[in-house]
Motif scaffolding. Structure first.
Motif, short mmCIF file in Angstrom:
data_model
loop_
_atom_site.label_atom_id
_atom_site.label_comp_id
_atom_site.label_asym_id
_atom_site.label_seq_id
_atom_site.Cartn_x
_atom_site.Cartn_y
_atom_site.Cartn_z
N ALA A 165 3.55 19.36 -51.12
CA ALA A 165 4.88 18.95 -50.68
C ALA A 165 5.66 20.19 -50.25
CB ALA A 165 5.62 18.22 -51.80
N ALA A 166 6.81 19.96 -49.64
CA ALA A 166 7.58 21.05 -49.01
C ALA A 166 8.60 21.64 -49.99
CB ALA A 166 8.26 20.55 -47.75
N PHE A 167 8.16 22.59 -50.81
CA PHE A 167 9.10 23.34 -51.63
C PHE A 167 8.66 24.80 -51.66
CE2 PHE A 167 5.92 21.54 -54.46
CZ PHE A 167 5.56 22.60 -55.27
N ASN B 217 12.84 25.13 -54.39
CA ASN B 217 13.81 24.45 -53.53
C ASN B 217 13.10 23.70 -52.42
OD1 ASN B 217 16.04 25.66 -54.93
ND2 ASN B 217 15.65 27.56 -53.79
N VAL B 218 13.63 22.53 -52.06
CA VAL B 218 13.04 21.74 -50.99
C VAL B 218 13.21 22.48 -49.67
CG1 VAL B 218 13.21 19.58 -49.68
CG2 VAL B 218 13.41 19.56 -52.18
N VAL B 219 12.13 22.53 -48.89
CA VAL B 219 12.16 23.15 -47.57
C VAL B 219 12.44 22.06 -46.52
CG1 VAL B 219 10.79 24.37 -45.82
CG2 VAL B 219 10.56 24.97 -48.24
N ARG C 3 -4.67 11.65 -47.37
CA ARG C 3 -3.78 10.57 -47.83
C ARG C 3 -2.35 11.09 -47.78
NH1 ARG C 3 -6.12 7.97 -52.64
NH2 ARG C 3 -6.05 10.12 -53.41
N THR C 4 -1.46 10.30 -47.19
CA THR C 4 -0.07 10.71 -47.01
C THR C 4 0.85 9.70 -47.67
OG1 THR C 4 -0.65 11.70 -44.87
CG2 THR C 4 1.69 11.33 -45.32
N TYR C 5 1.81 10.21 -48.42
CA TYR C 5 2.84 9.39 -49.04
C TYR C 5 4.16 9.68 -48.33
CZ TYR C 5 -0.69 9.43 -52.76
OH TYR C 5 -1.85 9.34 -53.47
N LEU C 6 4.79 8.67 -47.75
CA LEU C 6 6.07 8.80 -47.07
C LEU C 6 7.14 8.01 -47.83
CD1 LEU C 6 4.96 8.21 -43.36
CD2 LEU C 6 5.25 10.40 -44.52
N THR C 7 8.33 8.59 -47.93
CA THR C 7 9.41 7.83 -48.56
C THR C 7 10.06 6.85 -47.57
OG1 THR C 7 10.99 9.60 -48.04
CG2 THR C 7 9.92 9.66 -50.21
N ASP C 8 9.74 7.00 -46.28
CA ASP C 8 10.26 6.09 -45.26
C ASP C 8 9.22 5.98 -44.16
OD1 ASP C 8 11.59 4.66 -43.30
OD2 ASP C 8 13.44 5.83 -43.42
N PHE D 208 8.21 13.28 -56.50
CA PHE D 208 8.53 13.91 -57.78
C PHE D 208 9.77 14.79 -57.74
CE2 PHE D 208 5.92 16.92 -55.53
CZ PHE D 208 6.44 18.16 -55.84
N MET D 209 10.26 15.13 -56.54
CA MET D 209 11.44 15.99 -56.43
C MET D 209 12.42 15.37 -55.44
SD MET D 209 11.58 20.00 -55.24
CE MET D 209 10.36 20.47 -56.47
N PRO D 210 13.68 15.20 -55.80
CA PRO D 210 14.66 14.63 -54.86
C PRO D 210 14.71 15.44 -53.57
CG PRO D 210 15.58 14.77 -57.07
CD PRO D 210 14.28 15.51 -57.11
N GLY D 211 14.72 14.74 -52.44
CA GLY D 211 14.79 15.39 -51.14
C GLY D 211 13.45 15.51 -50.43
N LEU D 212 12.34 15.33 -51.17
CA LEU D 212 11.03 15.37 -50.52
C LEU D 212 10.79 14.08 -49.74
CD1 LEU D 212 8.76 16.92 -53.30
CD2 LEU D 212 9.66 18.04 -51.24
#
Length: 410
Positions: free
Chosen positions: A314-316, A321-323, A357-362, A393-397
């Motif tokens: 994931a992007a941190f 911090n979220v990237v 495998r990709t997990y998207l929140t939207d 697992f992290m807000p903003g991802l």
């Protein structure tokens, strides 16, 4: 007028090399990832851009980000150890009006500080030879890529030789041969200098075991049987937590050559380092120092034979911090750059991915995600699953990606 220089990378080698340029009176701007300064801003107006970074993926990532700031007529001197194939990829990446020289170095932290490195230059180095001589002796190796090839060829001999000596010490120990006496005898042979280097493993990391493992991977080819065997030993040592130690720690790791006495010593020390295992372990955890550390509850990847299982990426950043918060493009780009480093560490490419495998929140972000993914996965598509989840697992991802990779044959 003195040329304006930007030095990208301030690690163990980069920092003392940049310092030598400053001490020689050159105008130097330094850049490192942790400072948060955009690369394009750091290279803006530079006549000469020097890169000293960890691996091919890092060089590609940083120079891609630098493209908007590179001015026509500037020259990039790539001094990392990335191999000739990566140099050719950089030439295709950079605009035609930006020059490129490959100039990896022989030598470690001490020679970097003293200016006694050997600079292996490939390409037209005439304009920059005087500046590069600040680092040590400049040896012109031929056309673009020849310096990178020379560096890999040299390390493909020097690194396995140190692994061979570590095993020689282990054999001697198992048969009652005093190590100091063995080194004294070896000192009268062509291996004497390397044997002396291994007499007492260096407390200072001059050339990390992790980087040596990477360098052997860059030189992998079907006929490299000795280098392949040495790399397997190095990967075991890295999995045992010695990756950031100096390469000379390989003698400590091999120890009794896998004998019961060595196994007993490992048990007394609590089973090794952060990887939790070593020689003989079927599942070998891998955690690269060039990507954000895990929380200790998982490994970035685990190798089992010729298969690699990559945890969800994931992007941190290094600070957690979220990237690219709110941007699918930025987060996807970060994730695929991290994946590229994991693959490169194991001598693999995106073509070796068997399943992704990709997990998207939207799920509405799948088009933006797909555009980034197609930049990296350009051949026949692997098996794939994409699902929408309520949160990660992290807000903003916005996404997480895991993989199964079929590694090149050992």
């Amino acid at each position: 007028m003195s040329p304006v220089i930007t030095f990208l990378g301030q690690g163990r080698m980069g920092a003392p090399m940049a310092r030598r340029l400053v001490e020689a009176g050159h105008q130097v701007t330094t850049w490192r990832r942790a400072d948060g300064v955009p690369v394009a801003a750091a290279v803006d107006g530079a006549d000469l851009v020097i890169t000293m970074l960890s691996d091919p993926a890092a060089v590609r990532e940083v120079l891609t980000a630098a493209l908007p700031g590179l001015r026509p007529g500037a020259t990039v001197v790539e001094m990392s150890t990335i191999g000739p194939e990566a140099v050719r990829e950089l030439r295709a990446l950079l605009p035609a009006e930006v020059g490129l020289v490959d100039a990896p170095v022989l030598g470690s932290v001490g020679p970097a500080a003293d200016g006694t490195l050997t600079v292996l230059a490939g390409g037209d180095v005439r304009r920059w030879r005087e500046i590069l001589s600040v680092f040590g002796t400049v040896r012109e190796c031929g056309p673009l890529g020849s310096g990178a090839a020379m560096k890999i060829a040299v390390m493909s001999a020097l690194v396995p030789a140190q692994v061979l000596l570590a095993e020689t010490f282990a054999y001697g120990e198992a048969h009652g041969v005093d190590r100091d006496a063995l080194i004294d005898v070896l000192s009268g042979t062509p291996l004497g200098t390397l044997a002396e280097r291994l007499r007492v493993p260096s407390a200072e990391t001059r050339y990390s075991l992790a980087h040596a493992t990477k360098d052997l991977g860059l030189g992998a080819w079907p006929g490299a049987t000795m280098a392949t065997a040495a790399r397997a030993r190095m990967q075991q040592a890295r999995a045992a937590g010695l990756g950031e130690r100096d390469l000379t720690a390989i003698a400590e790791h091999v120890g009794g050559g896998g004998t019961e006495r060595q196994a007993e010593r490992e048990r007394e020390r609590g089973g090794g380092g952060g990887g939790g295992g070593g020689a003989g372990r079927r599942a070998v955890p891998l955690n690269l120092p060039t990507i954000p550390a895990t929380n200790g509850m998982y490994s970035h990847a685990v190798r089992v034979g010729d298969m690699l299982y990559v945890s969800g990426q994931a992007a941190f950043d290094e600070q957690g911090n979220v990237v690219g918060e709110g941007s699918m493009e930025e987060q996807a780009e970060h994730v695929f750059q991290v994946i590229s480093r994991i693959l490169a560490d194991q001598g693999a490419t995106f073509d070796d991915i068997a399943f992704i495998r990709t997990y998207l929140t939207d799920m509405d972000d799948r088009v933006a995600y797909g555009q980034v993914r197609r930049k990296y996965i350009t051949g026949t598509a692997p098996a794939s699953t994409t699902v929408e989840v309520s949160k990660l697992f992290m807000p903003g991802l916005l996404l997480e990606v895991d993989l199964i990779v079929a590694l090149p044959e050992s």
